[in-house]
Design an enzyme around this catalytic site. Structure first.
Site, PDB file in Angstrom:
ATOM      1  N   ASP A  61      22.713 -43.371  71.041  1.00  0.00           N
ATOM      2  CA  ASP A  61      22.639 -43.755  69.629  1.00  0.00           C
ATOM      3  C   ASP A  61      22.939 -42.561  68.706  1.00  0.00           C
ATOM      4  OD1 ASP A  61      22.322 -45.394  67.482  1.00  0.00           O
ATOM      5  OD2 ASP A  61      20.126 -45.518  67.608  1.00  0.00           O
ATOM      6  N   ASP A 121      27.377 -49.835  64.932  1.00  0.00           N
ATOM      7  CA  ASP A 121      26.536 -48.986  65.777  1.00  0.00           C
ATOM      8  C   ASP A 121      25.423 -49.827  66.392  1.00  0.00           C
ATOM      9  OD1 ASP A 121      25.197 -46.987  67.050  1.00  0.00           O
ATOM     10  OD2 ASP A 121      24.513 -45.956  65.231  1.00  0.00           O
ATOM     11  N   GLU A 144      25.632 -41.061  68.245  1.00  0.00           N
ATOM     12  CA  GLU A 144      27.072 -41.112  68.533  1.00  0.00           C
ATOM     13  C   GLU A 144      27.921 -40.525  67.403  1.00  0.00           C
ATOM     14  OE1 GLU A 144      25.456 -43.494  67.122  1.00  0.00           O
ATOM     15  OE2 GLU A 144      26.804 -43.857  65.432  1.00  0.00           O
ATOM     16  N   LYS A 204      32.731 -40.069  59.306  1.00  0.00           N
ATOM     17  CA  LYS A 204      32.270 -40.812  60.493  1.00  0.00           C
ATOM     18  C   LYS A 204      32.649 -42.283  60.365  1.00  0.00           C
ATOM     19  CE  LYS A 204      27.991 -42.587  62.597  1.00  0.00           C
ATOM     20  NZ  LYS A 204      26.523 -42.471  62.737  1.00  0.00           N
ATOM     21  N   ASP A 230      28.120 -48.294  59.286  1.00  0.00           N
ATOM     22  CA  ASP A 230      28.122 -46.984  59.925  1.00  0.00           C
ATOM     23  C   ASP A 230      29.498 -46.303  59.880  1.00  0.00           C
ATOM     24  OD1 ASP A 230      26.378 -45.115  60.927  1.00  0.00           O
ATOM     25  OD2 ASP A 230      26.706 -45.658  63.025  1.00  0.00           O
ATOM     26  N   LYS A 241      19.719 -50.286  69.810  1.00  0.00           N
ATOM     27  CA  LYS A 241      18.812 -50.282  68.665  1.00  0.00           C
ATOM     28  C   LYS A 241      18.016 -51.572  68.637  1.00  0.00           C
ATOM     29  CE  LYS A 241      21.686 -47.742  65.290  1.00  0.00           C
ATOM     30  NZ  LYS A 241      20.801 -46.624  64.936  1.00  0.00           N
ATOM     31  N   ARG A 278      27.687 -37.778  65.649  1.00  0.00           N
ATOM     32  CA  ARG A 278      28.016 -36.354  65.823  1.00  0.00           C
ATOM     33  C   ARG A 278      29.082 -36.164  66.909  1.00  0.00           C
ATOM     34  NH1 ARG A 278      21.801 -35.073  66.980  1.00  0.00           N
ATOM     35  NH2 ARG A 278      21.657 -36.933  65.670  1.00  0.00           N
TER      36      ARG A 278
HETATM   37  N1  BES Z   1      23.950 -44.557  62.317  1.00  0.00           N
HETATM   38  C1  BES Z   1      22.712 -44.021  62.759  1.00  0.00           C
HETATM   39  C2  BES Z   1      21.921 -43.348  61.648  1.00  0.00           C
HETATM   40  C3  BES Z   1      21.443 -44.163  60.491  1.00  0.00           C
HETATM   41  C4  BES Z   1      20.432 -45.086  60.636  1.00  0.00           C
HETATM   42  C5  BES Z   1      21.940 -43.913  59.248  1.00  0.00           C
HETATM   43  C6  BES Z   1      19.977 -45.781  59.555  1.00  0.00           C
HETATM   44  C7  BES Z   1      21.493 -44.594  58.153  1.00  0.00           C
HETATM   45  C8  BES Z   1      20.507 -45.543  58.295  1.00  0.00           C
HETATM   46  C9  BES Z   1      22.942 -42.961  63.828  1.00  0.00           C
HETATM   47  O1  BES Z   1      24.027 -43.139  64.661  1.00  0.00           O
HETATM   48  C10 BES Z   1      21.710 -42.931  64.679  1.00  0.00           C
HETATM   49  O2  BES Z   1      21.426 -43.921  65.292  1.00  0.00           O
HETATM   50  N2  BES Z   1      21.021 -41.799  64.685  1.00  0.00           N
HETATM   51  C11 BES Z   1      19.816 -41.641  65.418  1.00  0.00           C
HETATM   52  C12 BES Z   1      19.871 -40.271  66.072  1.00  0.00           C
HETATM   53  C13 BES Z   1      18.810 -40.051  67.107  1.00  0.00           C
HETATM   54  C14 BES Z   1      19.058 -40.936  68.311  1.00  0.00           C
HETATM   55  C15 BES Z   1      18.845 -38.593  67.507  1.00  0.00           C
HETATM   56  C16 BES Z   1      18.643 -41.720  64.444  1.00  0.00           C
HETATM   57  O3  BES Z   1      18.742 -41.217  63.342  1.00  0.00           O
HETATM   58  O4  BES Z   1      17.624 -42.295  64.832  1.00  0.00           O
HETATM   59 ZN    ZN Z   2      25.612 -44.234  63.844  1.00  0.00          ZN
HETATM   60 ZN    ZN Z   3      23.589 -44.358  66.367  1.00  0.00          ZN
END
Ligand code: BES
Ligand code: ZN
Ligand code: ZN
Length: 459
Positions: free
Chosen positions: A308, A231, A310, A226, A249, A238, A312
């Protein structure tokens, strides 16, 4: 093979023997301390007491005659030597105890500094070691870790999808690997509507890099990472605190590139396909929105519940493309969910595997490499959470329970029945530990390489 120059050696905290003054040290196993102390003269015995030396890993004791003791936990790993490069006074050292490859890796990883924007107070101490197979192999593992760390630590302003592409091409050239890149609207023409949607609002267009290396007759292994260079969350922006570290990210992409470099430098007999989707999840008038429905490369339609989620979306198109090469195994790395961090914390790589034997093998390799990985359930009973009324699936399950699992189940739809290993990683040391300075980290890289070498290696 990577031929490490003297400049490289110094950067990684090493030098080869030459006529220079070195301080010798020995590793002193805490358990055997009592019997060793008996053989010391009283002055040295007192010196140990004064320096509160109890033999704990990484403790330092200076005895008479420049005799240096380093406390050791009796295990070969990153811990003991990894703490020394910045704890010992600057200078040249040599170790009189037998060191393993993993100890040398510890020294090298503990010597890392990110000095692109700030001059550091001191350079690491240097371990003088002869050019043995062990040292060569250690350097081969240290080098891609530095690469991944540098990529992750570099702020997004200097690590755009275009910057990452340049680095990938440089690595490819070193090993005569082939690279092709699809950028911007070309992604749409190839059906990669998801990568395009995530990255289209950014100044620097999204892209998918493909690196190919190795003999076609060898088993094809696809490695995917990824690469979200920043992000922001997109329109589902966020909050500041959660956005703060999001330059990392693209950590999955950095780890995937590091792993590819390790595979190539050790000439592992596989046919490697590295796929790196890159995009900045930015906000502007043409950003993708909650409620939009994306056409993915696989033909599966995805309703956006949350912009957010994104990662996947980038991965799903890349995974689907990788299927075209008929890999016998697909491995991906991604900073995918906060939920994985809640489950296993920041210092363990969460892992999802379609094959139970691979799970065990990876955990064993991770143990040996001091690179811990731990499985989470790929529980199909939770697939219902990805249902959408208007598209084939949604990109974010409501409720958020088992968030790392639902993200993995989303990805699983795009790999069909191909054996698959998915890492949901932090890619960042939240605190400094021996051999693991605060900042970007190639989590899961050495564990995975070890797993691959055990399966595909010649020896
Ligand atoms: N990049 C983030 C996940 C992340 C956050 C990884 C903090 C490591 C530390 C990812 O893109 C994300 O924002 N995921 C969301 C998914 C949700 C919206 C379903 C999350 O984990 O809150
Ligand atoms: Zn992310
Ligand atoms: Zn995200």
């Amino acid at each position: 093979m990577n031929n490490f120059s003297n400049t490289h050696l110094a950067k990684y905290g090493f030098a080869t023997p030459a006529r220079r003054k070195t301080t010798a040290f020995q590793l002193v196993d805490g358990k055997r301390l009592k019997s060793l102390v008996k053989d010391l003269d009283t002055a040295d015995q007192e010196a140990l007491v004064k320096q509160s030396f109890s033999g704990k890993s990484g403790q330092i004791a200076w005895l008479s005659g420049d005799n240096l003791w380093i406390g050791w936990n009796g295990k070969h790993g990153l811990q003991t030597l990894g703490s020394l490069p910045f704890k010992l006074p600057g200078g040249f050292y040599r170790c009189e105890s037998e060191l393993e490859e993993i100890d040398l890796i510890g020294w090298g990883l503990g010597s890392y500094q990110f000095d692109r924007y700030k001059k550091q107070d001191r350079s690491p101490s240097i371990l003088v070691a002869s050019k043995t197979k062990k040292l060569q192999r250690a350097l081969e593992a240290i080098d891609p870790t530095y690469l991944a760390r540098d990529l992750i630590n570099t702020p997004s302003q200097d690590m755009s999808p275009a910057d990452f592409e340049k680095v990938t091409k440089r690595v490819a050239k070193q090993f005569s690997a082939k690279v092709s890149v699809m950028r911007g609207d070309a992604l749409l023409k190839s059906g990669c509507g998801a990568i395009h949607a995530v990255g289209r609002a950014a100044e620097v267009p999204p892209r998918l890099i493909e690196l190919t290396w190795g003999n076609k007759k060898n088993p094809t292994i696809a490695i995917v990472g990824k690469g979200v260079t920043f992000d922001s969350g997109g329109l589902n922006i966020k909050p500041g605190g959660s956005m703060r570290q999001m330059k990392k990210d693209m950590g999955g992409a950095a780890i995937a590139l590091g792993l590819a470099k390790l595979v190539m430098s050790r000439e592992l007999p596989i046919h490697l396909k590295l796929l790196i989707p890159l995009a900045e999840n930015a906000i502007s008038g043409n950003a993708f929105r909650p409620g939009d429905i994306l056409q993915t490369h696989k033909g599966i339609t995805v309703e956006i519940d949350n912009t957010d989620a994104e990662g996947r979306l980038l991965l799903c198109d890349a995974l689907s493309i990788s299927l075209g090469y008929k890999p016998e195994l697909i491995i991906d790395f991604a900073t995918l969910t906060g939920a994985a961090r809640v489950a296993v914390g920041t210092e363990i790589s969460a892992m999802f595997c379609t094959n139970a034997e691979d799970t065990q093998a990876l955990m064993a390799s991770g143990d040996d490499q001091d690179d811990p990985v731990w499985p989470l359930p790929l529980h199909e009973g939770y697939e219902y959470m990805l249902a959408s009324n208007v598209a084939d699936i949604t990109n974010s399950a409501p409720g958020g329970y088992a968030g790392a699992t639902t993200a993995a189940l989303f990805l699983k739809r795009f790999v069909d029945t191909t054996p698959w290993i998915h890492f949901d990683v932090m890619a960042f040391n939240a605190r400094t530990r021996p051999a693991r300075p605060e900042g970007g980290e190639a989590m899961g890289m050495r564990a995975t390489y070890e797993f691959l070498e055990r399966r595909y290696g010649n020896s």
